[in-house]
Structures are given as structure tokens and as C-alpha cells.
Design an enzyme around this catalytic site. Structure first.
Site, PDB file in Angstrom:
ATOM      1  N   LYS A 679       6.793   2.045  -5.934  1.00  0.00           N
ATOM      2  CA  LYS A 679       5.770   1.014  -6.415  1.00  0.00           C
ATOM      3  C   LYS A 679       6.867   1.309  -7.753  1.00  0.00           C
ATOM      4  O   LYS A 679       6.827   0.199  -8.911  1.00  0.00           O
ATOM      5  CB  LYS A 679       5.132   0.640  -6.449  1.00  0.00           C
ATOM      6  CG  LYS A 679       4.302   0.440  -5.077  1.00  0.00           C
ATOM      7  CD  LYS A 679       2.917  -0.160  -4.865  1.00  0.00           C
ATOM      8  CE  LYS A 679       1.702   1.765  -5.187  1.00  0.00           C
ATOM      9  NZ  LYS A 679       1.648   2.120  -3.248  1.00  0.00           N
ATOM     10  N   ALA A 711       2.169  -1.640   3.167  1.00  0.00           N
ATOM     11  CA  ALA A 711       3.853  -0.396   4.564  1.00  0.00           C
ATOM     12  C   ALA A 711       4.570  -1.781   4.514  1.00  0.00           C
ATOM     13  O   ALA A 711       5.967  -1.997   4.110  1.00  0.00           O
ATOM     14  CB  ALA A 711       2.752   0.553   4.764  1.00  0.00           C
ATOM     15  N   LEU A 713       4.081  -3.618   6.719  1.00  0.00           N
ATOM     16  CA  LEU A 713       3.493  -5.193   6.885  1.00  0.00           C
ATOM     17  C   LEU A 713       4.907  -6.253   6.372  1.00  0.00           C
ATOM     18  O   LEU A 713       5.379  -5.730   5.044  1.00  0.00           O
ATOM     19  CB  LEU A 713       2.133  -5.661   6.642  1.00  0.00           C
ATOM     20  CG  LEU A 713       1.256  -5.180   7.016  1.00  0.00           C
ATOM     21  CD1 LEU A 713      -0.267  -5.256   6.387  1.00  0.00           C
ATOM     22  CD2 LEU A 713       1.302  -5.049   8.203  1.00  0.00           C
ATOM     23  N   GLY A 764      -9.564  11.493   4.786  1.00  0.00           N
ATOM     24  CA  GLY A 764      -7.922  11.269   4.449  1.00  0.00           C
ATOM     25  C   GLY A 764      -7.648  10.262   3.968  1.00  0.00           C
ATOM     26  O   GLY A 764      -6.011  10.005   3.644  1.00  0.00           O
ATOM     27  N   ASP A 778      -3.471   1.115  -8.049  1.00  0.00           N
ATOM     28  CA  ASP A 778      -2.410   1.270  -7.395  1.00  0.00           C
ATOM     29  C   ASP A 778      -2.488  -0.605  -6.653  1.00  0.00           C
ATOM     30  O   ASP A 778      -0.877  -1.276  -6.114  1.00  0.00           O
ATOM     31  CB  ASP A 778      -3.012   1.862  -6.103  1.00  0.00           C
ATOM     32  CG  ASP A 778      -1.879   1.454  -4.538  1.00  0.00           C
ATOM     33  OD1 ASP A 778      -0.324   1.864  -5.152  1.00  0.00           O
ATOM     34  OD2 ASP A 778      -2.324   1.153  -4.115  1.00  0.00           O
ATOM     35  N   LYS A 782       1.214  -4.161  -6.417  1.00  0.00           N
ATOM     36  CA  LYS A 782       1.694  -4.292  -5.549  1.00  0.00           C
ATOM     37  C   LYS A 782       0.787  -5.821  -6.299  1.00  0.00           C
ATOM     38  O   LYS A 782       2.014  -6.241  -6.400  1.00  0.00           O
ATOM     39  CB  LYS A 782       0.456  -3.833  -4.658  1.00  0.00           C
ATOM     40  CG  LYS A 782       0.716  -3.132  -3.856  1.00  0.00           C
ATOM     41  CD  LYS A 782      -0.421  -2.097  -2.831  1.00  0.00           C
ATOM     42  CE  LYS A 782       0.352  -1.175  -2.001  1.00  0.00           C
ATOM     43  NZ  LYS A 782      -1.296  -0.399  -1.456  1.00  0.00           N
TER      44      LYS A 782
END
Ligand code: ADP
Ligand code: ASP
Ligand code: MG
Length: 922
Positions: A679, A711, A713, A764, A778, A782
Site C-alpha cells: 500500500k 486482498a 476481493l 494469528g 492500515d 486503504k
């Protein structure tokens, strides 16, 4: 753009400045007379061990009728009346062969050649033979040494003597050997005497052609002995006694067919043999001074002999299976062309396909004699037939794009551009320019003039360009001084690429495809010329782009395969998953979709592994261990992009590194496509982002980044689809973080917020430091990517971000300490949740692009329980596009938006999108 006619190829057989002035006597014949006596034709087909080459008379007859109406030839005086008093039997009973240097390079090869000659059951045969391979070069070297007073010419000549002497010992014996060696030694002694005179004088004047042609004399004599030894009667011909040529001012020679015909009669009356082994390359002037047909001239010799004898066919034997669609040394996928017209063969050879000397076509065209190019090392290959059309129509023409037959290049070319407003409408400027070029003796390879007449641009061999420039500057001194001409400019380091094909004439869109292929390979065209005969389109390029251009255009017209060289940056979790997916899918892509993806290198931050042909993806980790070298981005990019045989390059950045992202601009500028889930570039400083996008839009390079948001999509592509079809985006709202989606989908009041975060961390789902997710940065990245994609000019700092990291914990020294302290703040979050709950709502962490208000936000919001955002489970992403078309019911994209498999899948689909943009079938 200047499309112009250098010289129409039909009359362009002498495309050089010197022949433009009309000083030379070249006659142009259109069409050809019908064949003469054909009575002995049927049985003279060449069969023996090569069944494919039995061209029956009927086919040839038909073919020639067709050609009669399609060809034109340029020869100097070639009078048909010479045939009337002919003593030499002429016509279809003659089969002419030419064996090139490599065919007679060793004693075994000469033996083999002799067998081929004997196996040809034609009634009469004439065999033209070259010097043994390298010998002509060695002879030129001997001459150079003597001229420059270097006495090692003696040793150099002895090396040639050795070569022929050893070969003779291996092939001959008894009297044959003795008489060959005696002649050889005699010749060498005479040569030494001559060379000594040159050594003393320091120049060769008229002797040079005599000296360099000796290889052919020895080859012809030796071969004739070997043929006789196999039981076939044969004589050898010194073609200096037969082929008579006139030198031209452009350092070429024009055969005098009438005189040569007479000499042939005389020679034949002395040697009425049915098998003749003749020297290639050498000839004489009308004054009987030995000369040559210039480098690689043996092909021309064979064609001249074929024309003088009206032979059935001329077979040129060499070391390749025929004429390839491009030089096989430069384009490994080049294919053999089964048939070429004379014009096509001429254009190919003129533009650098050295499998055939360009002048070879001229004499045989006159009589519609086909030339067959065959491989002496592969007798099963049928070869290429030049001068025929029937096979082509059944074979190559099936290929969709076979309108372009082949491509050839000429290296070491420079462009000269003569420019100035004073040229427009002034008659005689072109004549003055090219008259000047002619005086320098330079060869004009192509010409292009813009219709504005503002500039004339032409290509000459690089080694001649300085002299050309000087001559032009001096000739136009006054015009330059007065400003009527603004400049005489030289553009050095160019090459010429020509696309050749007779059917281009009647097929629209060929040049569009050609230019498109060059544009897609990011190759800049300096000049263009297309003759109005349209047999060829010629472009001038930078020399360094030459092979890549050849590859790109060849694959556009010949290979349906889309070959892409790939470099993978960052073989971490996502990169490694992508490599696995590529490995599993590569064969299917190649076979079913003709997409040939080759990973030429993988680089991490410390190690990189490179490959010339493409890494074996089933063992890239082992290869990295075995052949890994210290990572070096510059070297990596150079390697992946530097493979001249692959027209397209893509670098796939699977890192999250802003440093790697800072290279995109430079990569795109070089014509490298970029694909990434990173990104950093698109959410970095606005000016750099705009620069990147502007560059990408202006060029034919592609930059795809679907996996930066959601991801795999289809979010960026959906947005683009809406925008490109004219929809107006009003608002984009979504849950863009898989981690925060999971946390709020799970935070239902049963467990404390910190417990849910700990659970997500253990599973995770979070970054190693959960604050990286909770801070919202993050998501903000986006939001910025989608905002910019929608046309908003926002910086990351323009987006207010509600961080979920409690203020006092921002400074916690470690993730562990943070996790330990987090329960202290559970109260705040619990309250927000219960407030929402009481209003019948749930909490969701969302990003919003408000296009109408020109702003973006990242915050925790509450949504009614029946809102689509409230229905989410697991770590799904959901994105709602509200647009003019989707106003009341937004368009929703929903699905897993994080994880290595789906992210790698998103990158992979960008790679395939690139392949389809580059022309892969859908
Ligand atoms: P010879 O010594 O037999 O005359 P040349 O070296 O003159 O052979 O010509 C054959 C060579 O031409 C081939 O080995 C090949 O490398 C080169 N060549 C260049 N372009 C082409 C092409 N389009 N098709 C076939 N060969 C080509
Ligand atoms: N031997 C000559 C040359 O090398 C002619 C030829 O082989 O075609 O140029
Ligand atoms: Mg040759």
C-alpha cells in the site's frame, strides 16, 4: 507521423543514393516471358534421398505462370536472343546448387557435399561452391597485413595453405592429390609474390579481389576431384572466365548477362561436361580483371549461373533449415517459412537476413526460377522455397497473422535529419540532399519525409554518417547560415527493423499491430517508412532496443504466447504463496491460454536468486540456497528486464516496504509493469502518487494493485469499472481490516475487549504488535487508496483516524507490555458496546470515503442490527459503494479480505489481467 515511400520496393532493388541519379544503366522488366522449351522437364526433378524436394514440372509451370504476372525484375541488359544461337543446352534439365562455407568447412562435409551432388539425378548439374568457412576472412586478413606492411601476412597465408592441404590429404590420393597440391602450392607461391609487392608498396590497388577469391578456386577444384572419385564425371569452372560484371559507384557489381552468356558458350565448347563445379564469389570485369561479387556473393553467383542456364531450380545449401521468420540467433521462437515470394525474400535479405545475399533474387526472378534454401545438416527438412506460392497458401497462410512473413534487422545504423522551414515547397531539396550523400558514396537504407516537408530523415550505415554529415553541412552552408535550414542532425546508435510480407498490401491493421506491439514493449520509434507496395514496413529504433523489439513484434505476429518475465520482490508469506500458485497453474496457463510466465528472479532483503530461462518453481527455495547471491535491487531489475528475448517484464512487489515502493516510478519509466499488494506507494505523498499514475497513463506500462485493498476481493477493479462506465461515486464505506472485523464480530459482551484482542492475536489474525491494527493506520491507507482512485486529492494526514489504542498505551515499549496493560481500558470499550446495544446497534470499525464532501474518515461506528455491516462473521471485509446508479441500494462486495491465499490470488489475477492487456486470448 511520417509515412513515406523510400523507393517502392518493386523498383527499389537498388536502394542506394548512387542509383538514384540515374547514372547507371539499370533496366526494369515487368513480368517475364513464358518459358521456353520444356520438353525435358518431367524427369528432371531432384529426388534421391530428398523426396520433399521433387518439384514436378506441372507445379512449377503453374507457379511460374502465376509469378509471371506478379514479379518484376531489374537486370542490366539480358538479351533473350543469346539463347537462339545457344550451344550450351539450357533449361529445366539444369539443376544448380550452391554450397556455402560451412557446408565445405571440413573434409567430411566436403565428402557429404559430393554425395549430395551425385545423388541429384538431374540431367545436368552446376554446383557453385564457397571457400571453406573462415577462409575468405583469413584472406582479407592476409591482405590487410600486407597492405599495412606487417610481415606476418606470410604466416597468415600459410595457415590457409595448411587448411586446404590437410583437407586435401584427407580427401584425395594418388595423382589427384599430387595435382591438387601442386596447383595449390603454385597458387600460394604466386600469391606470396603478389603480396610481397603489396607489402612493399603499402597498398593493393587492383589486386585485392584477385587475392581474396582464392578460397573459392581451391574449394571448387578439390570438390570436383572428390565428385569424380565418387564416379561422376565432372569439370570445374573458374567463374572469372564466365561471369562478367561491371563495378558500380556504390561498390557493388552488375552482371553483364549478354557477355557472360557468350563467355559461358565459349567455356562450354571447351568443357561440355554434365556436372560442373564452379567457383562462387569471383568474376571478372569486361577487361578481364579479376573481381568479386562482394561479401557473401556466392549466393549471387549461383543465381547468375541459374539464370544463364535457365535452370529448373537453384538450391542454396546452408546450415539452417531455411529462411526463418526472424534471425534464429536472435529469436529462439522463429519458425521456418515454407515459401516466400521473390519480393519477400529480397526484402528479408536486404534488411539483414543474411541467409541469402540480397542480389540473389534479381537474376532468377527474370526467369521465375525458384530458389530453395536447404540445410545440409538436416536433409529431412524440406527447406524454404522462394518464388513459389502454392505451398504457402496451404500452410503458413492458415496462421492468423501470417500476413507478416518475417522480420529482419540492420544494426549499426545512424539517422540523419535535415530540418528547416525553408525546405517546404522548394523543389530540388531532396535531390540536393541525396546528391550530396551519393557523392560521399554512402548507402541510404531508408528515407522518411514528413508531409509538411519540414524535415527529411534518412538512415545510413553508422560508419558512413560522419562523412555524410560533413558533406551536408558544407553543401548547405549558405542555407544553414540564412536559417532556411535549421539543422543537420545525426541520431547515432540506431537500428532498423523491417516487417516483410506480401499480403500486408491488402490487409488493414498490420502497421497498427506492429506499432502496438512495440508500444507495449515500451519501445520508442524514431522514424517510419512504408513503401507504397507495402511489402515492408520499416522502423528505426534505438540500437539497444533492437532485439527486444524483434522479439516483441515477432511474438505479436507469430506466437500467440504472451511471454512475461517476472521478478518477485519479497518471498515472505504472500510472495511464497504466490510462487506456489504460479507453480501449480503455470502449465495450464501456457497450454490453454498461451500465457508463458517466467520467474526470472526472486529477491528478498538479503538474498536473491536469478535465472536466465525462468526458475523451476517447484524448487525455488533450494535454488535460493544453492545459487543465492547477495540481494542487489539494481542488478535484480537489470537481470529480470535485461533478457532481450522476452518482450514484457513485470515486477511483483510482495513487501510492505516503502523503500521498494519508491522504485516503482523508475521501473515504470523503463517499461516494466508493476503489480503489488504493497500500500505504500498509493498511500504515500500525494505528489508522488500523482506522478506515478500520470506516468502509467501516458505510457503503455501497467500498474495494478488490486490486493492493496481487501486482498483478493474485486474492490479496485469494481471501483474502476464504475468510474470508467460513467457512474459517479458518492460514498465508499467499508470494513477494510480483517483483524478489526474479527474483533468486533466476536466482541459481543461475553468476553472483555482485551480478551478478544488476545484471542485474535493467538489465532494469528493480528500483526505481531496488535497496535498496528488497532491504530487504524492500515485502514486509513486503504481509505486513501480508494479516495484517490475516486479522484480525491487527499493526503494520509487529511484522514482523521480514531485509534483504538488507548492514549497511555501508545508508548508501551513492547507488544507484551501493551497486552498486559490493555485490560485496564476494557471499561471504555464495554461502555461503547452497551450504549450501542441499547440502541439496537453493533460496533464496527469502518473507513469512509465521502466523495461529495471530499473527505475521508476512519472511526468506530454503530450500525443497526439489520445493516449488512452488522451481519458479518469471522474476518470478512465488506465494502459498500454508493453511486449515482447504486443510490438506494449500494453495491456491496463481501468476503474474506485478508490471508496469504486470497492476497496471493489477488496478485495472481492482476498478473493475468496484465497478460490479457498484453494480448493473451480471453
Ligand atoms: P553460408 O555460409 O552458407 O552462405 P550464411 O552464414 O551466409 O551461410 O547464412 C546462414 C546464416 O544466416 C544462418 O546460420 C543464420 O544464422 C543466419 N540468418 C539470419 N537471419 C536469418 C533468417 N531469417 N533465416 C535463416 N537464417 C538467418
Ligand atoms: N566466401 C565469400 C565470403 O565469405 C563468398 C560466400 O561465401 O558467399 O564472403
Ligand atoms: Mg551466405
Amino acid at each position: 507521423m511520417a509515412f513515406s515511400t523510400p523507393f517502392s520496393p518493386t523498383c527499389g532493388l537498388f536502394r542506394n543514393a548512387s542509383s538514384m541519379n540515374g547514372n547507371e544503366t539499370e533496366l526494369f522488366f515487368l513480368g517475364a516471358s513464358r518459358r521456353r522449351n520444356c520438353s525435358h522437364l518431367t524427369k528432371s526433378s531432384f529426388s534421391g534421398p530428398f523426396p520433399q524436394m521433387s518439384f514436378g514440372y506441372n507445379r512449377i509451370g503453374e507457379r511460374r505462370d502465376y509469378l509471371n504476372s506478379h514479379v518484376c525484375a531489374s537486370v542490366s541488359v539480358l538479351a533473350d536472343k543469346s539463347t537462339e544461337k545457344a550451344q550450351v543446352p539450357k533449361g529445366e534439365m539444369w539443376s544448380v546448387h550452391k554450397f556455402g562455407g560451412t557446408c565445405v568447412g571440413t573434409s567430411e562435409r566436403i565428402q557429404n557435399v559430393a554425395k549430395i551432388i551425385v545423388a541429384d539425378d538431374s540431367e545436368r548439374k552446376l554446383i557453385v561452391v564457397s571457400a571453406m568457412s573462415k577462409v575468405t576472412d583469413m584472406m582479407y586478413n592476409v591482405l590487410d597485413k600486407a597492405q599495412s606492411r606487417d610481415d606476418s601476412y606470410v604466416v597468415a597465408l600459410d595457415a590457409v595453405l595448411e587448411k586446404y592441404r590437410n583437407t586435401a590429404h584427407e580427401l584425395l590420393n594418388g595423382d589427384d592429390l599430387a595435382s591438387f597440391l601442386s596447383k595449390l602450392h603454385d597458387d600460394i607461391d604466386k600469391l606470396k609474390a603478389l603480396l610481397y609487392a603489396i607489402y612493399i608498396a603499402g597498398h593493393a590497388t587492383d589486386f585485392s579481389d584477385n587475392i581474396v577469391g582464392h578460397g573459392e578456386l581451391w574449394s571448387a577444384q578439390m570438390l570436383s576431384y572428390v565428385v569424380r572419385k565418387l564416379g561422376q564425371d565432372c569439370s570445374w569452372m573458374d567463374t572469372r572466365e564466365v561471369i562478367i560484371v561491371n563495378p558500380t559507384s556504390s561498390n557493388q557489381v552488375d552482371p553483364d548477362y549478354e557477355l557472360s552468356g557468350k563467355r559461358l558458350e565459349e567455356w562450354f565448347s571447351r568443357n561440355p561436361s554434365k556436372t560442373i563445379v564452379a567457383t562462387g564469389f569471383i568474376a571478372s570485369t569486361p577487361e578481364n580483371i579479376p573481381t568479386t561479387l562482394k561479401r557473401d556473393g556466392s549466393d549471387f553467383s549461383a543465381a547468375i549461373m541459374g539464370a544463364l542456364l535457365r535452370a529448373r531450380q537453384v538450391t542454396i545449401w546452408t546450415d539452417v533449415d531455411g529462411v526463418y521468420s526472424a534471425d534464429p540467433r536472435k529469436v529462439s521462437e522463429a519458425v521456418i517459412l515454407s515459401a516466400l515470394s521473390y519480393q519477400e525474400a529480397w526484402e528479408m535479405s536486404y534488411f539483414g537476413a543474411n541467409v541469402l545475399h540480397p542480389r540473389t533474387i534479381i537474376p532468377v526472378m527474370r526467369y521465375n526460377i525458384p530458389i530453395i534454401i536447404r540445410n545440409i545438416f538436416n536433409l529431412h527438412a524440406p527447406g524454404t522455397m522462394i518464388g513459389g506460392t502454392s505451398r504457402e497458401d496451404n500452410g503458413d497462410a492458415q496462421r492468423l497473422d501470417s500476413v507478416v512473413k518475417g522480420f529482419a534487422t540492420i544494426d549499426n545504423v545512424a539517422l540523419v535529419n535535415v530540418e528547416g522551414t525553408g525546405m517546404a515547397g522548394v523543389p530540388g531539396t531532396a535531390s540536393a540532399i541525396f546528391g550530396t550523400v551519393k557523392d560521399v558514396g554512402a548507402n541510404v537504407i531508408m528515407i522518411s519525409q514528413a508531409s509538411s516537408e519540414h524535415s527529411v530523415c534518412f538512415a545510413v550505415p553508422e560508419k558512413e554518417v560522419n562523412a555524410v554529415k560533413e558533406a551536408l553541412v558544407s553543401r548547405f552552408q549558405q542555407a544553414l547560415g540564412a536559417g532556411r535550414l535549421s539543422k543537420v542532425e545525426v541520431i547515432p546508435n540506431c537500428c532498423i527493423l523491417a516487417a516483410v510480407g506480401q499480403k500486408m498490401e491488402s490487409t488493414p491493421g498490420v502497421s497498427a499491430s506492429l506499432f502496438n506491439a512495440l508500444a507495449k514493449a515500451n519501445i520508442n520509434i524514431r522514424a517510419i517508412a512504408q513503401g507504397c507496395s507495402e511489402y515492408n514496413i520499416t522502423v528505426v529504433l534505438k540500437r539497444e532496443d533492437c532485439i527486444r523489439a524483434l522479439r516483441a513484434v515477432h511474438s505479436r505476429f507469430y506466437l500467440s504466447k504472451t511471454t512475461i518475465a517476472m521478478g518477485i520482490v519479497g518471498p515472505g508469506l504472500i510472495g511464497a504463496t504466490l510462487l506456489e500458485q504460479l507453480r501449480d497453474q503455470a502449465a495450464i496457463l501456457k497450454e490453454e491460454f498461451n500465457i508463458d510466465l517466467r520467474v526470472m528472479g526472486i529477491t528478498g532483503s538479503r538474498t536473491m536468486v536469478l535465472s536466465d530461462l525462468g526458475l523451476d518453481l517447484s524448487r525455488w527455495r533450494e535454488l535460493q540456497k544453492e545459487n543465492g547471491e547477495v540481494a542487489d535491487m539494481e542488478k535484480f531489475v537489470q537481470h529480470v528486464h535485461g533478457n532481450q528475448f522476452i518482450p514484457n517484464t513485470v515486477l511483483v512487489d510482495c513487501t510492505a516496504d516503502s523503500n521498494v515502493a519508491s522504485h516503482y516510478y523508475e521501473w515504470l519509466r523503463k517499461g516494466i509493469h508493476v503489480i503489488t499488494p504493497n500500500k505504500k506507494a498509493n498511500s504515500g505523498p500525494l505528489d508522488q502518487y500523482l506522478k506515478l499514475r500520470a506516468l502509467q497513463r501516458q505510457s503503455y506500462t501497467h500498474y495494478f494493485y488490486e490486493a492493496t485493498v481487501g486482498a483478493g476481493l474485486p474492490i479496485v477493479s469494481t471501483l474502476r469499472g464504475l468510474l470508467e462506465t460513467g457512474d459517479r461515486i458518492l460514498r465508499i464505506e467499508g470494513i477494510f481490516s480483517g483483524t478489526l472485523s474479527y474483533i468486533f464480530n466476536t466482541f459481543k459482551g461475553e468476553r472483555a475487549f482485551s480478551e478478544v484482542v488476545a484471542e485474535a492475536k493467538e489465532a494469528g489474525f493480528t500483526e505481531p504488535d496488535p497496535r498496528d491494527d488497532l491504530s487504524g493506520t492500515d485502514v486509513a491507507r486503504k481509505v486513501i487508496i480508494l479516495a484517490r482512485e475516486s479522484g480525491l486529492k487527499l493526503e494520509l494526514s487529511d484522514i482523521p483516524v480514531e485509534s483504538l489504542v488507548p492514549e497511555p498505551l501508545k508508548a508501551s515499549s513492547s507488544p507484551e507490555e501493551f497486552m498486559q496493560q490493555l485490560p485496564k481500558f476494557d471499561q471504555d470499550m464495554a461502555k461503547k458496546r452497551s450504549d450501542a446495544e441499547s440502541a439496537g446497534k453493533v460496533l464496527r470499525y469502518v473507513g469512509v470515503v465521502d466523495v461529495v464532501k471530499d473527505e475521508g474518515t476512519v472511526e468506530l461506528r454503530s450500525y443497526k442490527k439489520d445493516h449488512p455491516f452488522a451481519q458479518l462473521t469471522g474476518s470478512d471485509n465488506i465494502i459498500a459503494f454508493t453511486t449515482t446508479r447504486y443510490k438506494d441500494h449500494p453495491l456491496i462486495v463481501l468476503g474474506p479480505g485478508a490471508g496469504a491465499q486470497v492476497t496471493a490470488g489477488g496478485i495472481f489475477s492482476d498478473i493475468l489481467r496484465l497478460a490479457s492487456y498484453l494480448g493473451a486470448p480471453s
